[in-house]
Design an enzyme around this catalytic site. Structure first.
Site, mmCIF file in Angstrom:
data_model
loop_
_atom_site.group_PDB
_atom_site.id
_atom_site.type_symbol
_atom_site.label_atom_id
_atom_site.label_comp_id
_atom_site.label_asym_id
_atom_site.label_seq_id
_atom_site.Cartn_x
_atom_site.Cartn_y
_atom_site.Cartn_z
ATOM 1 N N GLU A 25 0.832 -1.213 0.000
ATOM 2 C CA GLU A 25 0.000 0.000 0.000
ATOM 3 C C GLU A 25 0.861 1.256 0.000
ATOM 4 O O GLU A 25 0.584 2.210 -0.720
ATOM 5 C CB GLU A 25 -0.918 -0.028 1.226
ATOM 6 C CG GLU A 25 -1.842 1.179 1.291
ATOM 7 C CD GLU A 25 -2.823 1.120 2.449
ATOM 8 O OE1 GLU A 25 -3.319 0.025 2.765
ATOM 9 O OE2 GLU A 25 -3.069 2.181 3.049
ATOM 10 N N GLN A 85 15.585 32.908 -12.790
ATOM 11 C CA GLN A 85 16.191 31.723 -12.173
ATOM 12 C C GLN A 85 15.319 31.150 -11.043
ATOM 13 O O GLN A 85 15.239 29.934 -10.871
ATOM 14 C CB GLN A 85 17.573 32.107 -11.634
ATOM 15 C CG GLN A 85 18.465 30.900 -11.439
ATOM 16 C CD GLN A 85 19.829 31.322 -10.922
ATOM 17 O OE1 GLN A 85 19.928 32.056 -9.942
ATOM 18 N NE2 GLN A 85 20.870 30.870 -11.565
ATOM 19 N N ARG A 115 4.167 32.542 -20.511
ATOM 20 C CA ARG A 115 3.765 33.719 -19.723
ATOM 21 C C ARG A 115 4.963 34.668 -19.603
ATOM 22 O O ARG A 115 6.059 34.251 -19.189
ATOM 23 C CB ARG A 115 3.307 33.249 -18.334
ATOM 24 C CG ARG A 115 3.175 34.334 -17.293
ATOM 25 C CD ARG A 115 1.875 35.054 -17.389
ATOM 26 N NE ARG A 115 1.693 35.966 -16.266
ATOM 27 C CZ ARG A 115 0.837 36.964 -16.271
ATOM 28 N NH1 ARG A 115 0.077 37.191 -17.330
ATOM 29 N NH2 ARG A 115 0.716 37.745 -15.222
#
Ligand SMILES: Cc1cc2nc3c(=O)[nH]c(=O)nc-3n(C[C@H](O)[C@H](O)[C@H](O)COP(=O)(O)OP(=O)(O)OC[C@H]3O[C@@H](n4cnc5c(N)ncnc54)[C@H](O)[C@@H]3O)c2cc1C
Length: 392
Positions: free
Chosen positions: A255, A292, A281
């Site tokens: 799991e 950076q 953008r």
């Protein structure tokens, strides 16, 4: 000591097989074209969780590692990882992926490993065909991280057992047909005191409480279950009486690795989206990626994704060798859950104010990711387990 620190570090093969590539693509397409759309129509859109369950069954999702005899796909551990990574890449609804993972790793896997032939024949085909919803129930109001301190008791009576107690925070409890319930069969606390039982949600003595409202993973219902003098036949016992801890620890190794496998796909999707955004953008006459601070944030996302993938595939490889992976699965769970939350926050930050809008889906990933540090053992418990495995 040297063995504890470096065992299995160098035993690797990095090449993806054709089967893994094909599965990744197949499940990615299923996630994108079918599952996301269906999951978004749960409730108001006229789709029930059972419709989603059945659709996933058509695609073999509930039986990834179940033997083909029982209707499963019979995949190896690493093939299942590839399928789940693809699914997480294609499907943007983390809640539905989590609910199905909870069934697969806390109910189905224990039955594969510890169920009798009759139990496997009785449940696995119905799990695989999607007609049955099931989940594992361990956590109690006073037994969370201390998962062996169970107050739910299964007392021997008339050739069977009588179950009393309460479970909490159980995924899919409000919708499940069957539970794998862990209870104390011995008043001495400790490893030999716990046993696991198959319990039907609609049998007398079982009270399923109202769904609990939570922060994220909306499509995965959660609730409490109470047992009041609930009578169980002897054949409800999975494995041996007192063998609950072995089932719990075996299931947990799987799991802790596989429930977060779709997160690899989620992190890959976030990374690609952030790179695209940073390239298109513009601010201060430059694409965001020229700054950076933004580029380095994206590099950290890539580093987290690759580290997570390596740790998950290492556990899959160990499982295929039939080897234990307690330390490795704890490392994988810790890394992937922390990485998922950090990268989800980074993806939001890189998108600025737009990232905060619900319609963008990025804030939802953050809310969903918070849960990953809690379920299947919190991050602190993983660190405790790793420390213990190092002899600390
Ligand atoms: C989304 C979700 C789904 C879940 N699904 C299931 C399910 O299907 N079945 C099920 O049985 N359970 C389920 N759980 C429960 C989950 O397993 C528990 O929440 C988890 O084990 C932590 O237990 P707790 O909530 O009682 O926290 P607690 O044990 O009370 O811990 C509280 C805080 O203390 C810290 N802490 C506790 N002990 C130690 C320690 N020794 N050292 C350091 N720190 C410690 C914890 O890390 C945590 O930060 C689910 C939980 C969530 C959030």
């Amino acid at each position: 000591l040297a063995e504890r620190v470096s065992e299995s570090v160098l035993e690797v093969d990095f090449s993806a097989t054709n089967e893994q590539r094909a599965l990744e693509e197949e499940f990615s397409a299923f996630g994108r074209e079918v599952l996301t759309k269906l999951a978004h129509r749960i409730g108001g859109g006229g789709v029930s969780i059972r419709d989603v369950w059945r659709e996933c069954a058509q695609h073999g999702l509930h039986g990834l590692v179940v033997d083909q005899t029982w209707g499963g796909r019979g995949l190896s551990a690493s093939a299942a990882l590839a399928a789940l990574e693809g699914l997480g890449y294609g499907c943007t609804d983390n809640g539905i992926l989590f609910a199905m993972g909870a069934q697969q790793w806390s109910f189905t896997l224990p039955l594969i490993r510890f169920g009798t032939h009759a139990q496997q024949a009785g449940y696995l085909p119905r799990i695989c065909d999607g007609s049955l919803i099931a989940t594992g129930a361990i956590t109690e109001p006073n037994a969370g991280s201390d998962s062996l301190a169970l107050e739910t008791t299964a007392t021997g009576a008339a050739g069977g057992y009588v179950l009393n107690g309460r479970k909490t925070l159980i995924t899919s409890a409000p919708i499940a047909d069957w539970f794998l319930v862990f209870a104390a069969t011995d008043s001495d606390s400790g490893i030999g005191s716990t046993s696991a039982f198959l319990v039907a949600s609609r049998q007398p003595g079982v009270i399923v409480h109202e769904p609990l409202m939570k922060m994220g993973l909306a499509a995965a219902d959660m609730g409490d279950i109470e047992f009041r003098d609930c009578r169980l036949d002897a054949d409800a016992l999975v494995g041996e009486e007192g063998g609950g801890y072995a089932i719990f620890s075996t299931a947990m190794e799987w799991e802790r690795t596989f429930i977060l496998a779709p997160a690899l796909g989620t992190m890959r999707r976030q990374l690609e989206r952030c790179i695209q955004h940073a390239q298109t953008r513009r601010q201060f006459s430059h694409p965001l990626g020229d700054f950076q601070a933004v580029a380095h944030r994206i590099v950290s996302m890539k580093l987290r994704l690759d580290t997570s993938r390596l740790l998950l595939y290492r556990v899959a490889w160990l499982k295929e060798q039939g080897r234990p992976a307690a330390q490795e699965s704890a490392l994988a769970k810790l890394q992937v859950s922390e990485a998922l939350l950090e990268s989800s926050l980074d993806a939001l930050q890189i998108h600025g104010g737009k990232g905060y809008l619900v319609r963008e889906g990025l804030e939802c990933d953050v809310r969903d990711a918070v849960a990953a540090r809690l379920y299947s053992g919190t991050s602190e418990i993983q660190r405790n387990n790793i420390a213990a495995s190092l002899g600390l």
